[in-house]
Design a protein around this motif. Structure first.
Motif, short mmCIF file in Angstrom:
data_model
loop_
_atom_site.label_atom_id
_atom_site.label_comp_id
_atom_site.label_asym_id
_atom_site.label_seq_id
_atom_site.Cartn_x
_atom_site.Cartn_y
_atom_site.Cartn_z
N ARG A 105 0.81 -1.23 0.00
CA ARG A 105 0.00 0.00 0.00
C ARG A 105 0.84 1.28 0.00
O ARG A 105 0.59 2.18 -0.79
CB ARG A 105 -0.97 -0.01 1.18
N PRO A 106 1.88 1.42 0.86
CA PRO A 106 2.67 2.64 0.82
C PRO A 106 3.45 2.84 -0.48
O PRO A 106 3.91 3.93 -0.77
CB PRO A 106 3.64 2.50 2.00
N GLY A 107 3.56 1.79 -1.27
CA GLY A 107 4.23 1.92 -2.56
C GLY A 107 3.42 2.70 -3.57
O GLY A 107 3.97 3.23 -4.55
N ALA A 108 2.12 2.82 -3.35
CA ALA A 108 1.25 3.50 -4.32
C ALA A 108 1.61 4.98 -4.50
O ALA A 108 1.83 5.42 -5.63
CB ALA A 108 -0.21 3.33 -3.93
N PRO A 109 1.68 5.78 -3.43
CA PRO A 109 2.03 7.19 -3.65
C PRO A 109 3.46 7.37 -4.14
O PRO A 109 3.74 8.27 -4.93
CB PRO A 109 1.80 7.85 -2.29
N VAL A 110 4.36 6.51 -3.68
CA VAL A 110 5.75 6.61 -4.14
C VAL A 110 5.82 6.31 -5.63
O VAL A 110 6.49 7.00 -6.39
CB VAL A 110 6.67 5.67 -3.33
N THR A 111 5.08 5.30 -6.06
CA THR A 111 5.07 4.94 -7.48
C THR A 111 4.42 6.03 -8.32
O THR A 111 4.88 6.34 -9.43
CB THR A 111 4.36 3.59 -7.69
N ALA A 112 3.37 6.66 -7.79
CA ALA A 112 2.75 7.78 -8.50
C ALA A 112 3.75 8.91 -8.68
O ALA A 112 3.82 9.55 -9.74
CB ALA A 112 1.50 8.26 -7.75
N TYR A 113 4.54 9.16 -7.65
CA TYR A 113 5.58 10.18 -7.75
C TYR A 113 6.61 9.79 -8.82
O TYR A 113 6.98 10.61 -9.66
CB TYR A 113 6.28 10.36 -6.39
N LEU A 114 7.05 8.53 -8.80
CA LEU A 114 8.02 8.07 -9.79
C LEU A 114 7.46 8.18 -11.21
O LEU A 114 8.19 8.54 -12.14
CB LEU A 114 8.45 6.63 -9.49
N LEU A 115 6.19 7.87 -11.37
CA LEU A 115 5.53 8.02 -12.67
C LEU A 115 5.60 9.48 -13.11
O LEU A 115 5.94 9.79 -14.26
CB LEU A 115 4.08 7.54 -12.59
N GLY A 116 5.33 10.40 -12.18
CA GLY A 116 5.39 11.83 -12.49
C GLY A 116 6.79 12.28 -12.88
O GLY A 116 6.97 13.07 -13.81
N VAL A 117 7.79 11.77 -12.17
CA VAL A 117 9.18 12.11 -12.51
C VAL A 117 9.50 11.61 -13.91
O VAL A 117 10.08 12.34 -14.73
CB VAL A 117 10.16 11.52 -11.47
N ALA A 118 9.11 10.37 -14.21
CA ALA A 118 9.39 9.81 -15.54
C ALA A 118 8.70 10.62 -16.64
O ALA A 118 9.31 10.92 -17.67
CB ALA A 118 8.95 8.34 -15.59
N VAL A 119 7.45 10.98 -16.41
CA VAL A 119 6.72 11.77 -17.40
C VAL A 119 7.36 13.15 -17.54
O VAL A 119 7.50 13.68 -18.64
CB VAL A 119 5.22 11.86 -17.03
N GLY A 120 7.77 13.73 -16.42
CA GLY A 120 8.45 15.03 -16.46
C GLY A 120 9.74 14.99 -17.25
O GLY A 120 10.17 16.00 -17.81
N ARG A 121 10.34 13.82 -17.31
CA ARG A 121 11.58 13.65 -18.07
C ARG A 121 11.32 13.20 -19.50
O ARG A 121 12.26 12.88 -20.22
CB ARG A 121 12.49 12.66 -17.36
N GLY A 122 10.05 13.15 -19.89
CA GLY A 122 9.74 12.88 -21.29
C GLY A 122 9.09 11.55 -21.59
O GLY A 122 8.78 11.26 -22.74
N ALA A 123 8.88 10.69 -20.58
CA ALA A 123 8.24 9.39 -20.84
C ALA A 123 6.78 9.60 -21.24
O ALA A 123 6.12 10.54 -20.78
CB ALA A 123 8.32 8.52 -19.60
N ASP A 124 6.28 8.73 -22.07
CA ASP A 124 4.87 8.74 -22.45
C ASP A 124 4.06 8.28 -21.23
O ASP A 124 4.33 7.21 -20.67
CB ASP A 124 4.63 7.80 -23.62
N PRO A 125 3.07 9.07 -20.79
CA PRO A 125 2.34 8.72 -19.57
C PRO A 125 1.65 7.35 -19.64
O PRO A 125 1.72 6.58 -18.69
CB PRO A 125 1.31 9.83 -19.43
#
Length: 85
Positions: free
Chosen positions: A40-60
């Motif tokens: 469960r605590p991995g969910a917000p951390v993973t959402a943050y990592l997804l945002g970092v990846a998208v911010g760096r140019g990854a396709d959402p």
């Protein structure tokens, strides 16, 4: 509008982002997958990592799909912990 829509709109305004570019359902799907299949605590951390990846140019959509697939393949013991080793 829902409370979530209102929150996303307000948060985007605070961060100077366009709410139209926020893939809310993809983020929620990834968070659900991680929370239920990993931890469960991995969910917000993973959402943050997804945002970092998208911010760096990854396709959402692609990044979300990859993270959901990773969560789906994550090994879990019957007691809910990751296996040793």
């Amino acid at each position: 509008m829902t409370v979530l829509d209102d929150w996303v709109t307000a948060a985007c305004a605070e961060l100077d982002l366009d709410p139209a570019g926020v893939p809310v359902s993809s983020v929620l799907d990834v968070a659900r997958d991680v929370a239920h299949q990993v931890l469960r605590p991995g969910a917000p951390v993973t959402a943050y990592l997804l945002g970092v990846a998208v911010g760096r140019g990854a396709d959402p959509a692609e990044a979300a799909a990859r993270l959901s697939a990773l969560a789906g393949s994550w090994p879990v013991e019957l007691d809910g912990t990751a296996p040793a080793g």
